[in-house]
Design an enzyme around this catalytic site. Structure first.
Site, PDB file in Angstrom:
ATOM      1  NE  ARG A 102      -3.880   0.687   1.904  1.00 42.17           N
ATOM      2  CZ  ARG A 102      -5.110   0.828   2.414  1.00 42.17           C
ATOM      3  NH1 ARG A 102      -5.301   1.598   3.471  1.00 42.17           N
ATOM      4  NH2 ARG A 102      -6.138   0.207   1.879  1.00 42.17           N
ATOM      5  CD  GLN A 132     -13.172  -1.816  -0.675  1.00 41.89           C
ATOM      6  OE1 GLN A 132     -12.372  -1.740   0.235  1.00 41.89           O
ATOM      7  NE2 GLN A 132     -14.389  -2.335  -0.499  1.00 41.89           N
ATOM      8  NE  ARG A 286     -10.437  -5.113   0.680  1.00 33.08           N
ATOM      9  CZ  ARG A 286      -9.661  -4.105   1.112  1.00 33.08           C
ATOM     10  NH1 ARG A 286     -10.229  -3.012   1.584  1.00 33.08           N
ATOM     11  NH2 ARG A 286      -8.340  -4.158   1.023  1.00 33.08           N
TER      12      ARG A 286
HETATM   13  N1   CP Z   1     -11.220   0.023   2.355  1.00 33.32           N
HETATM   14  C1   CP Z   1      -9.960  -0.035   2.801  1.00 33.32           C
HETATM   15  O1   CP Z   1      -9.021  -0.292   2.068  1.00 33.32           O
HETATM   16  O2   CP Z   1      -9.833   0.201   4.143  1.00 33.32           O
HETATM   17  P1   CP Z   1      -8.489   0.383   4.960  1.00 33.32           P
HETATM   18  O3   CP Z   1      -7.884   1.706   4.564  1.00 33.32           O
HETATM   19  O4   CP Z   1      -8.910   0.366   6.386  1.00 33.32           O
HETATM   20  O5   CP Z   1      -7.554  -0.733   4.626  1.00 33.32           O
HETATM   21  N1  NVA Z   2      -9.839   6.805  -1.464  1.00 32.88           N
HETATM   22  C1  NVA Z   2      -9.475   6.385  -0.138  1.00 32.88           C
HETATM   23  C2  NVA Z   2      -9.688   4.934   0.035  1.00 32.88           C
HETATM   24  C3  NVA Z   2      -9.381   4.414   1.407  1.00 32.88           C
HETATM   25  C4  NVA Z   2      -9.538   2.937   1.523  1.00 32.88           C
HETATM   26  C5  NVA Z   2      -8.018   6.751   0.122  1.00 32.88           C
HETATM   27  O1  NVA Z   2      -7.197   6.582  -0.779  1.00 32.88           O
HETATM   28  O2  NVA Z   2      -7.725   7.217   1.211  1.00 32.88           O
END
Ligand code: CP
Ligand code: NVA
Length: 303
Positions: A102, A132, A286
Site C-alpha cells: 500500500r 476493494q 475483503r
Molecule cells: N477500504 C480499505 O481499504 O480500508 P483500509 O484503509 O482500512 O484498509
Molecule cells: N480513497 C481512499 C480509500 C481508502 C480505503 C483513500 O485513498 O484514502
C-alpha cells in the site's frame, strides 16, 4: 507469474476465476472446512499508509490459508529511510512467497513488481484500489444483482478509477458524477473507452444516480490529501448521498462504501446506516476476495 496491480492487465475471464475461487473459499470457511491452500507460504505486507481493513483481511486471510502474514510498516523498514524500491523488492521477494504493497504513487508498485521474483498485490495506490472492487463485486453478486448499473458519486479517486476499468472489463454500465476539477484519471477513462465502456461522466449527482441499482461513494479526502480538506468541503457541496438523492436510484438499490466513511460529508447517516446499506458485508468480503486472489496468483505461478 502474474502480479495484481490494476484491472488494466486483467481479462473478464481472470476476474471471474478469482471471484469463483473467493466464493468457494468463503463457502468452505462458513461451513467450517479448513483447507490450507497456501500451506507454509509467507505474505510480506508493506504499508506506507494507514489501514484497518486491508491489513486485517490480508493477515487473517493468509493465516486461514495455512500461511503467515508479515506486517512491514515503512516507518520501521529501510524503505522508509530511502532504501531503493529495487533493492527492497529483490531482497524481500527472495524471502517471501507474495508481497502486498500500500503506497502513494502507482509507479512505486510498478517498480516493486518489475524487480520482484514473487507476485505483487496492490493494496491501494493513489491511482487505484482493485482489491476493494473484487470485494464489492462479491457483495453485489450476493445480493442477486447479476447486471449491476453502478453509480459512483464523489471524488474521482483511486476507487473511481478501479470501478471504471473494472466495469469496462466486465461489460457493466457505470455512471460517475464528480465535481468539476475532481474527475477520474483521464488515462484510465481513455483505456475504458478504448475497450468499449458503457459509461456516463457527469457533474450532476442526480443524473448519475438515475437507473442505478448499486450506489457507491468514497471519502472526499483521501489519504495524503488532508491539506486540501477545507477547499474540498466547499467544492463537494451538493455531492452528499443523502436520503433524497438515494431515493432517485432504483427502489431496490444497495449502497456500498469501501470505508473509512465520514458521515455527514460524502454520505448521510440514514443512508450508510440504513437498511439498504451493505457496508459491513462488503468489508467482510475483503477477506474472502483476497484469499481467492492469493490462491489464484499461486495457481498461475505454478502453471
Ligand atoms: N477500504 C480499505 O481499504 O480500508 P483500509 O484503509 O482500512 O484498509
Ligand atoms: N480513497 C481512499 C480509500 C481508502 C480505503 C483513500 O485513498 O484514502
Amino acid at each position: 507469474m502474474k502480479h495484481f496491480l490494476s484491472f488494466e492487465d486483467y481479462s473478464k475471464k481472470d476476474i471471474l476465476e478469482i471471484i469463483q475461487i473467493a466464493r468457494k473459499v468463503k463457502a468452505e470457511m462458513k461451513s467450517g472446512i479448513k483447507i490450507p491452500h497456501l500451506q507454509g507460504q509467507v505474505l510480506g505486507m508493506i504499508f506506507e499508509k494507514s489501514s484497518t481493513r486491508t491489513r486485517v483481511s490480508f493477515e487473517s486471510g493468509i493465516y486461514q490459508l495455512g500461511g503467515h502474514g508479515m506486517f512491514l510498516s515503512s516507518r520501521d523498514i529501510q524503505l522508509g529511510r530511502g532504501e531503493p524500491i529495487k533493492d527492497t523488492a529483490r531482497v524481500i521477494s527472495s524471502m517471501v512467497d507474495m508481497i502486498m504493497l500500500r503506497t502513494f504513487g502507482h509507479e512505486k508498485i510498478e517498480q516493486l513488481a518489475e524487480n520482484s521474483t514473487v507476485p505483487v498485490i496492490n493494496g491501494l495506490t493513489d491511482l487505484c484500489h482493485p482489491v476493494q472492487v473484487l470485494a464489492d463485486y462479491i457483495t453485489i453478486l450476493e445480493e442477486g444483482i447479476e447486471n449491476p448499473v453502478i453509480s459512483y458519486i464523489g471524488d474521482g479517486n483511486n476507487m473511481t478509477n478501479s470501478l471504471i476499468i473494472f466495469s469496462a472489463k466486465m461489460g457493466f454500465r457505470i455512471q460517475v458524477a464528480t465535481p468539476k476539477g475532481y474527475e477520474a484519471d483521464s488515462k484510465i477513462i481513455q483505456k475504458a473507452l478504448d475497450i468499449g465502456a458503457d459509461i456516463l461522466l457527469t457533474n450532476s449527482p442526480e443524473e448519475a444516480i438515475k437507473g442505478s441499482n448499486v450506489v457507491i461513494t468514497d471519502t472526499w479526502i483521501s489519504m495524503g490529501m488532508e491539506d486540501e480538506k477545507e477547499q474540498r468541503l466547499k467544492d463537494f457541496d451538493g455531492f452528499i448521498i443523502d436520503k433524497n438523492l438515494f431515493s432517485k436510484s432504483d427502489d431496490n438499490s444497495i449502497f456500498l462504501h469501501c470505508l473509512p466513511a465520514y458521515r455527514g460529508y460524502e454520505v448521510s447517516e440514514d443512508v450508510i446506516d440504513g437498511d439498504r446499506s451493505r457496508i459491513y458485508k462488503e468489508a467482510e468480503n475483503r477477506l474472502h476476495a483476497q484469499k481467492g486472489l492469493m490462491v489464484w496468483l499461486d495457481q498461475k505461478r505454478k502453471q
